[in-house]
Design a protein around this motif. Structure first.
Motif, short mmCIF file in Angstrom:
data_model
loop_
_atom_site.label_atom_id
_atom_site.label_comp_id
_atom_site.label_asym_id
_atom_site.label_seq_id
_atom_site.Cartn_x
_atom_site.Cartn_y
_atom_site.Cartn_z
N VAL A 34 0.84 -1.19 0.00
CA VAL A 34 0.00 0.00 0.00
C VAL A 34 0.88 1.24 0.00
CG1 VAL A 34 -1.63 1.34 1.41
CG2 VAL A 34 -2.00 -1.10 1.07
N ARG A 35 1.93 1.24 0.80
CA ARG A 35 2.83 2.41 0.88
C ARG A 35 3.54 2.65 -0.45
NH1 ARG A 35 4.48 5.85 5.09
NH2 ARG A 35 6.31 6.96 4.45
N VAL A 36 3.97 1.58 -1.10
CA VAL A 36 4.65 1.72 -2.39
C VAL A 36 3.67 2.23 -3.45
CG1 VAL A 36 5.72 0.40 -4.28
CG2 VAL A 36 6.46 0.03 -1.92
N ALA A 37 2.46 1.71 -3.44
CA ALA A 37 1.47 2.09 -4.45
C ALA A 37 0.96 3.52 -4.26
CB ALA A 37 0.30 1.11 -4.43
N THR A 38 0.75 3.94 -3.00
CA THR A 38 0.13 5.24 -2.76
C THR A 38 1.11 6.31 -2.28
OG1 THR A 38 -0.41 4.72 -0.46
CG2 THR A 38 -2.06 4.16 -2.14
N GLY A 39 2.22 5.89 -1.71
CA GLY A 39 3.15 6.85 -1.10
C GLY A 39 2.74 7.23 0.31
N LEU A 40 1.67 6.64 0.81
CA LEU A 40 1.16 6.93 2.15
C LEU A 40 1.11 5.65 2.97
CD1 LEU A 40 -1.89 9.14 1.17
CD2 LEU A 40 0.31 9.95 1.99
N SER A 41 1.28 5.79 4.27
CA SER A 41 1.12 4.63 5.14
C SER A 41 -0.37 4.39 5.38
CB SER A 41 1.85 4.86 6.47
OG SER A 41 1.26 5.93 7.15
N CYS A 42 -0.68 3.23 5.92
CA CYS A 42 -2.09 2.88 6.14
C CYS A 42 -2.76 3.83 7.11
CB CYS A 42 -2.19 1.44 6.64
SG CYS A 42 -1.74 0.23 5.38
N TRP A 43 -2.04 4.26 8.16
CA TRP A 43 -2.66 5.17 9.13
C TRP A 43 -2.92 6.54 8.50
CZ3 TRP A 43 -0.37 9.69 10.79
CH2 TRP A 43 1.00 9.82 10.58
N GLN A 44 -2.08 6.94 7.56
CA GLN A 44 -2.32 8.21 6.87
C GLN A 44 -3.57 8.12 5.98
OE1 GLN A 44 1.58 8.50 5.11
NE2 GLN A 44 2.00 10.38 6.26
N ILE A 45 -3.74 6.99 5.33
CA ILE A 45 -4.91 6.79 4.47
C ILE A 45 -6.18 6.79 5.31
CG2 ILE A 45 -6.09 5.14 2.96
CD1 ILE A 45 -3.25 4.36 1.95
N VAL A 46 -6.15 6.10 6.47
CA VAL A 46 -7.32 6.08 7.35
C VAL A 46 -7.61 7.49 7.86
CG1 VAL A 46 -8.15 5.25 9.59
CG2 VAL A 46 -7.06 3.67 8.00
N LEU A 47 -6.56 8.24 8.20
CA LEU A 47 -6.74 9.61 8.67
C LEU A 47 -7.36 10.49 7.58
CD1 LEU A 47 -6.27 11.37 11.14
CD2 LEU A 47 -4.04 11.93 10.22
N HIS A 48 -6.91 10.33 6.35
CA HIS A 48 -7.50 11.07 5.23
C HIS A 48 -8.98 10.73 5.07
CE1 HIS A 48 -4.11 12.96 2.94
NE2 HIS A 48 -3.44 12.21 3.80
N LEU A 49 -9.30 9.46 5.14
CA LEU A 49 -10.70 9.05 5.00
C LEU A 49 -11.57 9.61 6.13
CD1 LEU A 49 -10.24 5.37 3.80
CD2 LEU A 49 -10.92 7.35 2.44
N LEU A 50 -11.02 9.64 7.35
CA LEU A 50 -11.76 10.22 8.48
C LEU A 50 -11.99 11.72 8.28
CD1 LEU A 50 -10.14 8.39 11.54
CD2 LEU A 50 -12.48 8.16 10.69
N ILE A 51 -11.00 12.42 7.78
CA ILE A 51 -11.15 13.86 7.53
C ILE A 51 -12.17 14.11 6.43
CG2 ILE A 51 -9.95 15.91 6.68
CD1 ILE A 51 -7.52 14.97 8.31
N ALA A 74 -19.75 15.16 6.50
CA ALA A 74 -20.77 15.26 7.56
C ALA A 74 -21.00 16.71 7.94
CB ALA A 74 -20.35 14.44 8.77
N SER A 75 -19.94 17.51 8.00
CA SER A 75 -20.11 18.92 8.37
C SER A 75 -20.82 19.70 7.27
CB SER A 75 -18.76 19.56 8.69
OG SER A 75 -17.95 19.65 7.53
N TRP A 76 -20.56 19.34 6.03
CA TRP A 76 -21.25 19.98 4.91
C TRP A 76 -22.74 19.64 4.95
CZ3 TRP A 76 -22.70 17.48 0.00
CH2 TRP A 76 -23.20 18.40 -0.93
N MET A 77 -23.03 18.38 5.21
CA MET A 77 -24.43 17.95 5.28
C MET A 77 -25.13 18.61 6.48
SD MET A 77 -24.91 15.59 2.81
CE MET A 77 -26.11 14.42 3.30
N LEU A 81 -12.44 25.73 10.05
CA LEU A 81 -11.60 26.50 10.97
C LEU A 81 -10.95 25.59 12.00
CD1 LEU A 81 -13.80 29.67 11.53
CD2 LEU A 81 -11.57 29.56 10.38
N GLY A 82 -11.71 24.64 12.51
CA GLY A 82 -11.16 23.69 13.49
C GLY A 82 -10.02 22.87 12.91
N LEU A 83 -10.18 22.40 11.66
CA LEU A 83 -9.11 21.63 11.02
C LEU A 83 -7.86 22.49 10.79
CD1 LEU A 83 -11.12 19.49 8.45
CD2 LEU A 83 -9.91 18.68 10.48
N CYS A 84 -8.05 23.75 10.47
CA CYS A 84 -6.90 24.65 10.30
C CYS A 84 -6.19 24.88 11.62
CB CYS A 84 -7.36 25.98 9.70
SG CYS A 84 -7.87 25.82 7.98
N VAL A 85 -6.94 24.98 12.71
CA VAL A 85 -6.33 25.12 14.03
C VAL A 85 -5.55 23.86 14.40
CG1 VAL A 85 -6.86 25.33 16.51
CG2 VAL A 85 -7.95 26.85 14.87
#
Length: 136
Positions: free
Chosen positions: A7-24, A30-33, A42-46
Motif C-alpha cells: 500500500v505504501r509503495v502504491a500510494t506513497g502513504l502509510s495505512c494510518w495516513q490513508i485512514v486519517l484522510h478518510l476520516l477527515i 458530515a459537516s457539509w451535510m 476553521l477547526g481543522l486549520c487550528v
C-alpha cells in the motif's frame, strides 16, 4: 512483501495516513451535510497549526523519542498541507469575492512553501560551495 508495504509503495502513504484522510473526508462531508462546514474548516486549520507548532518545537528536543514524534508530525503535516491549503482558500473565498485575489492567494498558499524550500536549498548549496574549495 507485507500488504502494508505494498500500500505504501502504491500510494506513497502509510495505512494510518490513508485512514486519517478518510476520516477527515468523512468529517468534511458530515459537516457539509450538517451546515457547519465553516466551523469544522476553521477547526481543522487550528489542528494543523498546532501540529506544525508541536513539530517545530519537538524537532530540536534533546530526547530522541521526542524527535521521533516530531518526525511523525512532520510526515503528517506534509501529508495534510494540500488539504489544509484548500480549506484555507475556501474559507478566504467566503470573505473575498474577487477571483483575481483568490487566484493570487491560492498560488501563494499552494506554491509558496515549495518556492521557499527551493530557495533555501539553493542558498545552502551556495554556502557549501564557498566553504569547501575544490582542488584541481
Amino acid at each position: 512483501m507485507k500488504w502494508q508495504q505494498r500500500v505504501r509503495v502504491a500510494t506513497g502513504l502509510s495505512c494510518w495516513q490513508i485512514v486519517l484522510h478518510l476520516l477527515i473526508v468523512a468529517l468534511l462531508v458530515a459537516s457539509w451535510m450538517g451546515g457547519i462546514m465553516v466551523r469544522v474548516g476553521l477547526g481543522l486549520c487550528v489542528v494543523y497549526s498546532v501540529t506544525v507548532v508541536l513539530m517545530l518545537a519537538l524537532q530540536r528536543h534533546h530526547d530522541r523519542r521526542w524527535r521521533d514524534v516530531a518526525d511523525v508530525l512532520e510526515e503528517l503535516t506534509t501529508t495534510w498541507y494540500f488539504g489544509t491549503a484548500l480549506i484555507v482558500l475556501w474559507l478566504i473565498s467566503r470573505v473575498v469575492h474577487n477571483n483575481l485575489l483568490l487566484a493570487v492567494a491560492g498560488l501563494a498558499i499552494l506554491a509558496g512553501p515549495a518556492v521557499v524550500s527551493l530557495l533555501a536549498k539553493d542558498k545552502k548549496l551556495g554556502d557549501l560551495a564557498t566553504k569547501h574549495h575544490i582542488r584541481h
